[in-house]
Each structure stands twice: as structure tokens, then as C-alpha cells.
Design a protein around this motif. Sequence first.
Motif, mmCIF file in Angstrom:
data_model
loop_
_atom_site.group_PDB
_atom_site.id
_atom_site.type_symbol
_atom_site.label_atom_id
_atom_site.label_comp_id
_atom_site.label_asym_id
_atom_site.label_seq_id
_atom_site.Cartn_x
_atom_site.Cartn_y
_atom_site.Cartn_z
ATOM 1 N N THR A 141 0.848 -1.189 0.000
ATOM 2 C CA THR A 141 0.000 0.000 0.000
ATOM 3 C C THR A 141 0.886 1.242 0.000
ATOM 4 O OG1 THR A 141 -0.113 0.099 2.415
ATOM 5 C CG2 THR A 141 -1.792 -1.220 1.282
ATOM 6 N N GLN A 142 0.247 2.393 -0.123
ATOM 7 C CA GLN A 142 1.006 3.634 -0.240
ATOM 8 C C GLN A 142 1.836 3.920 1.004
ATOM 9 O OE1 GLN A 142 -1.399 6.932 -1.392
ATOM 10 N NE2 GLN A 142 0.295 8.385 -1.510
ATOM 11 N N ASP A 143 1.344 3.500 2.180
ATOM 12 C CA ASP A 143 2.070 3.798 3.417
ATOM 13 C C ASP A 143 2.832 2.589 3.959
ATOM 14 O OD1 ASP A 143 -0.064 2.263 4.207
ATOM 15 O OD2 ASP A 143 -0.460 3.421 6.037
ATOM 16 N N SER A 144 3.010 1.552 3.139
ATOM 17 C CA SER A 144 3.750 0.374 3.606
ATOM 18 C C SER A 144 5.205 0.740 3.890
ATOM 19 C CB SER A 144 3.718 -0.732 2.545
ATOM 20 O OG SER A 144 2.418 -1.231 2.361
ATOM 21 N N PRO A 145 5.746 0.289 5.013
ATOM 22 C CA PRO A 145 7.184 0.488 5.256
ATOM 23 C C PRO A 145 8.001 -0.151 4.137
ATOM 24 C CG PRO A 145 6.077 -0.229 7.260
ATOM 25 C CD PRO A 145 5.073 -0.377 6.151
ATOM 26 N N THR A 146 9.157 0.396 3.886
ATOM 27 C CA THR A 146 9.988 -0.131 2.808
ATOM 28 C C THR A 146 11.453 0.124 3.115
ATOM 29 O OG1 THR A 146 10.273 -0.184 0.404
ATOM 30 C CG2 THR A 146 9.972 1.982 1.421
ATOM 31 N N LEU A 147 12.298 -0.343 2.236
ATOM 32 C CA LEU A 147 13.730 -0.057 2.305
ATOM 33 C C LEU A 147 14.084 0.887 1.170
ATOM 34 C CD1 LEU A 147 15.150 -3.630 2.986
ATOM 35 C CD2 LEU A 147 15.143 -1.722 4.581
ATOM 36 N N THR A 148 14.977 1.808 1.442
ATOM 37 C CA THR A 148 15.395 2.737 0.400
ATOM 38 C C THR A 148 16.905 2.885 0.427
ATOM 39 O OG1 THR A 148 14.950 4.890 -0.592
ATOM 40 C CG2 THR A 148 15.228 4.835 1.797
ATOM 41 N N PHE A 149 17.411 3.711 -0.480
ATOM 42 C CA PHE A 149 18.848 3.864 -0.633
ATOM 43 C C PHE A 149 19.504 4.347 0.658
ATOM 44 C CE2 PHE A 149 17.156 4.595 -4.968
ATOM 45 C CZ PHE A 149 17.779 3.526 -5.595
ATOM 46 N N ASN A 150 20.719 3.894 0.884
ATOM 47 C CA ASN A 150 21.491 4.380 2.021
ATOM 48 C C ASN A 150 21.645 5.893 1.935
ATOM 49 O OD1 ASN A 150 21.879 1.686 2.752
ATOM 50 N ND2 ASN A 150 23.754 1.525 1.552
ATOM 51 N N GLY B 153 19.814 -0.166 2.551
ATOM 52 C CA GLY B 153 19.828 -0.668 3.916
ATOM 53 C C GLY B 153 19.098 0.220 4.896
ATOM 54 N N ARG B 154 18.294 1.148 4.390
ATOM 55 C CA ARG B 154 17.631 2.124 5.267
ATOM 56 C C ARG B 154 16.130 1.836 5.305
ATOM 57 N NH1 ARG B 154 16.782 8.205 4.303
ATOM 58 N NH2 ARG B 154 17.542 7.700 2.221
ATOM 59 N N PHE B 155 15.640 1.474 6.476
ATOM 60 C CA PHE B 155 14.214 1.214 6.680
ATOM 61 C C PHE B 155 13.493 2.549 6.842
ATOM 62 C CE2 PHE B 155 10.540 0.480 9.408
ATOM 63 C CZ PHE B 155 9.957 -0.636 8.831
ATOM 64 N N VAL B 156 12.444 2.752 6.057
ATOM 65 C CA VAL B 156 11.691 4.007 6.140
ATOM 66 C C VAL B 156 10.204 3.709 6.292
ATOM 67 C CG1 VAL B 156 13.328 5.452 4.880
ATOM 68 C CG2 VAL B 156 11.623 4.162 3.617
ATOM 69 N N ALA B 157 9.558 4.493 7.138
ATOM 70 C CA ALA B 157 8.116 4.390 7.368
ATOM 71 C C ALA B 157 7.652 5.706 7.962
ATOM 72 C CB ALA B 157 7.798 3.228 8.311
ATOM 73 N N ASP B 158 6.344 5.956 7.919
ATOM 74 C CA ASP B 158 5.862 7.199 8.518
ATOM 75 C C ASP B 158 5.901 7.080 10.042
ATOM 76 O OD1 ASP B 158 3.541 5.830 9.378
ATOM 77 O OD2 ASP B 158 2.441 6.382 7.564
ATOM 78 N N GLN B 159 5.699 8.202 10.722
ATOM 79 C CA GLN B 159 5.867 8.235 12.173
ATOM 80 C C GLN B 159 4.884 7.320 12.883
ATOM 81 O OE1 GLN B 159 8.487 9.941 13.551
ATOM 82 N NE2 GLN B 159 7.942 8.723 15.351
ATOM 83 N N ALA B 160 3.674 7.200 12.342
ATOM 84 C CA ALA B 160 2.683 6.325 12.975
ATOM 85 C C ALA B 160 3.171 4.878 12.976
ATOM 86 C CB ALA B 160 1.344 6.441 12.245
ATOM 87 N N TRP B 161 3.731 4.454 11.842
ATOM 88 C CA TRP B 161 4.269 3.100 11.772
ATOM 89 C C TRP B 161 5.438 2.929 12.745
ATOM 90 C CZ3 TRP B 161 3.259 -1.606 10.682
ATOM 91 C CH2 TRP B 161 2.341 -1.949 9.691
ATOM 92 N N ILE B 162 6.341 3.898 12.779
ATOM 93 C CA ILE B 162 7.508 3.806 13.664
ATOM 94 C C ILE B 162 7.068 3.662 15.119
ATOM 95 C CG2 ILE B 162 9.533 5.036 14.531
ATOM 96 C CD1 ILE B 162 9.938 4.006 11.742
ATOM 97 N N ASP B 163 6.119 4.507 15.541
ATOM 98 C CA ASP B 163 5.640 4.449 16.928
ATOM 99 C C ASP B 163 5.002 3.096 17.223
ATOM 100 O OD1 ASP B 163 6.534 7.010 17.321
ATOM 101 O OD2 ASP B 163 4.572 7.948 16.966
#
Length: 728
Positions: A652-661, A701-711
Motif C-alpha cells: 500500500t502507499q504507506d507500507s514500510p519499505t527499504l530505500t537507498f542508504n 539498507g535504510r528502513f523508512v516508514a511514517d511516524q505512525a508506523w515507527i511508533d
Amino acid sequence: QKGNAPTERKIQRMFRRPEVSRLIRKCNDFGAGGVSVAIGELADGLRIDLDQVPKKYAGLDGTELAISESQERMAVVVAQEDVPAFLAYAAEENLEAVETAVVSDDGRLVMTWRGKTIVDISRAFLNTNGAHQETDAAIVMPEGESFFRKVRLSGDEEYCAGTALDEGRVRELLMERLSGLNGCSQKGLVEMFDASIGAASVLMPFGGTYQDTPAQVMAAKLPVEQGECDTATLMAYGFDPYLSSWSPFHGASWAVLESVSKIVAAGGDWTKIRFTFQEYFGRMNQDPKRWSQPLSALLGAYRAQKALGLASIGGKDSMSGTFDAIDVPPTLVSFAVCADRLGHIISPELKKAGSKLVLIRTGRDEYDLPDYEKAMRQYAALHEDIVHGRVLSAYAVDAKGFAYAACQMALGNRLGFRIEHSVAPEDLFAPDFGAVLCEVRDSDVGNLQSEYTVVGVVEDTGALEYRNTRIALDEVKAAWDGTLEKVFRTRPAREQENGVPVPENAAPYQPDIHCHVFVASHGFAKPRVFIPVFPGTNCEYDSAKAFERAGAMTDVRVFRNLSDADIRRSVEDYAAAIDQAQIIMFPGGFSAGDEPDGSAKFFAAAFRNEKIQDAVRRLLEERDGLILGICNGFQALIKLGLVPEGRILPRTQDSPTLTFNTLHRHISHMVYTKVMSTKSPWLSQASSGGVYVSPASHGEGRFVADQAWIDRLFANGQVATMYCDPEG
């Protein structure tokens, strides 16, 4: 010459199988000569059917098929009765294999294309290597003052060896050596190349807690599938373009000894060394003096081999290094290779305050050539000292002098040093090829078997000191790092991609010290681990060995996709294997070649198949199974939704993902991580809040997600680890 790394990996897998290697009578890799060389060299008589050769590109005619370079292919000779078995093994490894030639007894190389014979040549003629060629060569003597009597200072400035150097210039000259293009850090470039993907690596490219002392050798254990191996291979090189430009003979002689000195400094036995030479010279013509450079260099290398009693067993040369009136420097790079016991290998970073810095020299003769007899005595004694634990670290000295070498040794663990007052300023920077700077415990100095000079002491001061000069290691590192930092970054800019500065305390989360480890309701004395292998996977052997060492059974299976039928059978095979397993291990590698935005696509596509997806669901929901993903395998877990959702879900649009270092490039080095939660069984033996070091090799190697997911992840105890510095 388009490469195909996944195919190369498949070939490696196949050739590692004992049942396959026993069938192979002879083999050859495809290179610049294509079919005509790769297959043509395998037997005196051959009948080659070019119509059977697999093509990368349509439209190639017979001549192009015969001579075109084709990477990642092997030509193999097997007995006629073994062909069906060999082709079956290739199919198991998802490899395309075809019968293209038959060995004959008539001593002729014959090639056919579209039913016509287009090549029919006698092997006796081929063995003549063509027309006899010869030329005249005139040796040109080195001009001007000896390289060793003119010490390079800054820029084009030089001074004669033996002349007193102003002590006040020590800081300036040392910083110039550290920041010059020939001495500055190349860490940002080196980390783009993989050094950490295999479990057999012994020395990383940069050593010490802070990973800043460059290793001078490659060292890796021999890979074995069963048991442990304590034999390691070592490789090092030697070459100085300035020395070779003055005298190719001297340059090649010292290149050989420099490569040997690096092996010895790492703990290798010099008597086991063999060489391979890489040569590169300007384009030759009819001028006899043009031939002086390659002939002089080869004579210098030959003399070194004869004196040391060590042979060169390979090499490659090129005479194309000319553009208009510009020639490359006369180049003969010596690569030294040997095998030795793992326990003999030492790393180059300083390790203990209070140790002595000891310089072991090999000397030069009256012609400024190596004193080979002394070198052999010194290297034999030094090897004995290292084997008996008297040397903690060592670094081979080159044209930049031993002060530069000491700085390199100091950076890895941020240990400073003080150079003895008795050392003359000019001796800090004098070329000293073949010499080795060693760190020795104070109590062991008197027991050294080598002839030595104590030149300094290791101190925990964070600085280097010499008489009235004191330079903080922070200054040393800044000078060493700064030159190429903007070209090959080692640190990200302190701004986010949108230009907003990163807060100093960007992660205010604390480790969960009260979490409870989840325990499966289904117990197994010996769990079965399913390890899928896709094109590009390269960690399945290490993964299987780790699980077997822990007491599990492993089931490693290749996903075959050469045909629709192969794919259907692989899906059925994978679903059945998962139903028999308690753990799925997604190993690392470069799935589908890791094309841009393609990491783990193959993993994710296969495991979204309905049958495989149902098998994974049953494993997790009905049998309390476990899944582990490393490197490319972890990327697959993210793309499938298994992390963090625990089940395979659409993205989905807000799914956590991995992005460039944050460096926007691939990195390969050791990373420090802090354990934030031990709720997972995978971390049941770890300490919450503990700092651990492990190898990393990735571009994303960088995990990215919005703040709601992180919390939510922190609240659930789903954040296993976070990147940190050595202090946590």
C-alpha cells in the motif's frame, strides 16, 4: 562483454557439487577468443557445431559465433556416456547447457555452421602460434639522481637523502603525504565493492574499532561445506609508478619485494608465495629504445624471482597504453599469493598502549636494488615472531616512509604514538620498500628474532608526537579523509533529502528491557529449515552451515525458471518443502542481478504465488513457524509484507519499505547495532540494549516508514535493532 553475475553464480554452484566435478575431464572458461579458443583449446581434434551454441543476440553469423567474447560461460569435456547425467545436473541448477562439439582423433579443428564447414585447420599449424617474430631492444639506463637519493617532499620539491631536514617541516610533510592523491583515504570507493558478503572473509578492507586502518592484503578462508577450515589464502600487490618511471628495472624488482613484504606483515610465510604479474606499457614500434621499458621490467622481475627462489605462475600484459604522445608509466604490478594457517594472520591496526614500534628493514645494495639475502633472513625471522605471538600488528612501508605507515596503523583504534627523539626528521619520510613496521609488546622486544630498530611507542593520547611536534589524530584523519570525501563520500551530508537538518536526537527510543521471548507451541528436537535459492542468491551455503552448526536440518532448493514447466514444478516443490519445514531462511545475494529498484523482486514474485503463499500462511499461523531474512532476503520480507505485518500482503502507499542508504551508494563494511527488543526468538540470547558488530553489504539498507508506523513498531517491540556508533 556484458556480464551476467547470476549465471556465474549458478556455474559456481554446479562446479562445487562433487558428483558433477567427477564427470569433468577438462574445462575452459569463455574469454576474448570466444568459441574458437574456449572450446578449441580443449582437445587436438574437435568437431564444433556452431548452430548449437546458445546466442545472447539474434543475427550472429558463423564467424561472429566463432570469435565473439562471451562472459559467464564454461566449455566442459565429459565422456559421451556421461552427457545425459551432466545435462540433468545443469537443469537442477537452473543452467542452460547444450552439447556443441565432439572430440575427434584426426588432429583438426573443424567448425560447421548451417550445414557448411567454415573452419578446417590442422592442430599442428595452430600449435606453431603463427609466424616467428623478433625485434631489437636497447636498454636505456636510468637518468639523473637515484630515486632513493631524492625524497619527494610536497609538490615537485625534493631533497637529497642524507641531508638534514628541518624539524619544523615534519607536520607539513606528514599532512601532505596523508592528503595527497597517492596517500589519502579511498574508503568511500573501496566500500562500493563487496568485502563482507561471505562468511570466509578474514580481514576486512579497513580494520580497528573505527574501521580506518587500511588492510594491505586480502585474506579469506578456503570455503568448505562440511566442518571447519583453518587454511586461508592471502594476496597483496606491489608497485610504485614514480620508481618505475625512473627505472623500470628497479620498479619491477621492488614491486616484487613490496608484494612479499605485505604478505609477511600479515603473517604469511614468504616461502610459500607465488606471483602473478600485470604489465601495462606504451605502444611499441620499431624504435629499439621503446622496447627498453618492458624488457627492463621483465628482467627486474625475473631477477627478483631467481633471487627469492619464488616463481610467477600467471599474468597478463598490454602494450596499448599510448594516446597521441602520452604513454602510461611503465607498469609491472606484482601480485603475491600464498596460503597459510588462519591463526598466523594478524591485522595492521595498533592494539595496545605501551607497545613498542619496531622497524624491520631489508636493505639495499650499492645499485639501490633489494638485498635479497637479508630480506629472506628478515622475513623468515619475522614470520617466526608473528607465529609465536610476539608481534601484535604490522604494516609494510613504502615510498612514503614509516611515519605515514604509523599513522595508518593508528587510525583504526585511535591509538596515538610517540616517535623516538633519536630518529632523524629525514628518516621519517625516506622510501623504505620491503621494510615492515611492527607493534611489539615491551616485554617481547628483546625476544625478537629479526634485526630491528625501536622507533617509537604506542600511547593512548589520541595524538602522534615527535620531539616538539604534536598532531592530534583528529587532524590526521581529517587530512586523510578530506581529499576524496566530496567524490567518494564516507559520511552523509547532515541534511535530509528535503533539505531539513537532521535533529541531533533523531531517535529518542529506548531498548525494551521487560519484553518476553515468544515460544512456539510446537516443539521439534531438530527443526527443518527451508532455504530457497533464486538467480543471484549467494549466501545459501553459509546460511545452511550456520543452521546445521546450531543443530537444525537444512533443505536447500533451487528455483528453476528456464521454462514454464520448470516454474510450475518449482512452485509445487517449494510449497511441499515449506509444509515440511519449521523455518524458512531467505538468504542474501543479488536477486535478479539487483537491477535498479529490483532488489528481491524475484523472491517476492515467487512467494506471492498462491500455492507458496498458502504454505507460508500455514507455517506461520498453524505451526508457529519462523522466518529469517538476511541481506536480499530481508528486502524480500519487507516487499512481501512479512515484515512488519507477519503475513504476505499487497503493498500500500504507506507500507514500510527499504530505500537507498544515506550515502546514496552501496556500502560494504562492519556496522554497529543496538538491540532494542528481544521478543523475537532470533534474539533470545542477545542482551537488550547491547551493542553488536556485524557485516553489512547493501545499497538499500535504510528502513523508512511514517511516524505512525515507527511508533507502532516500537510499542509492539518489533524493532529488533537500530544502527548506532561503537559506544551505542
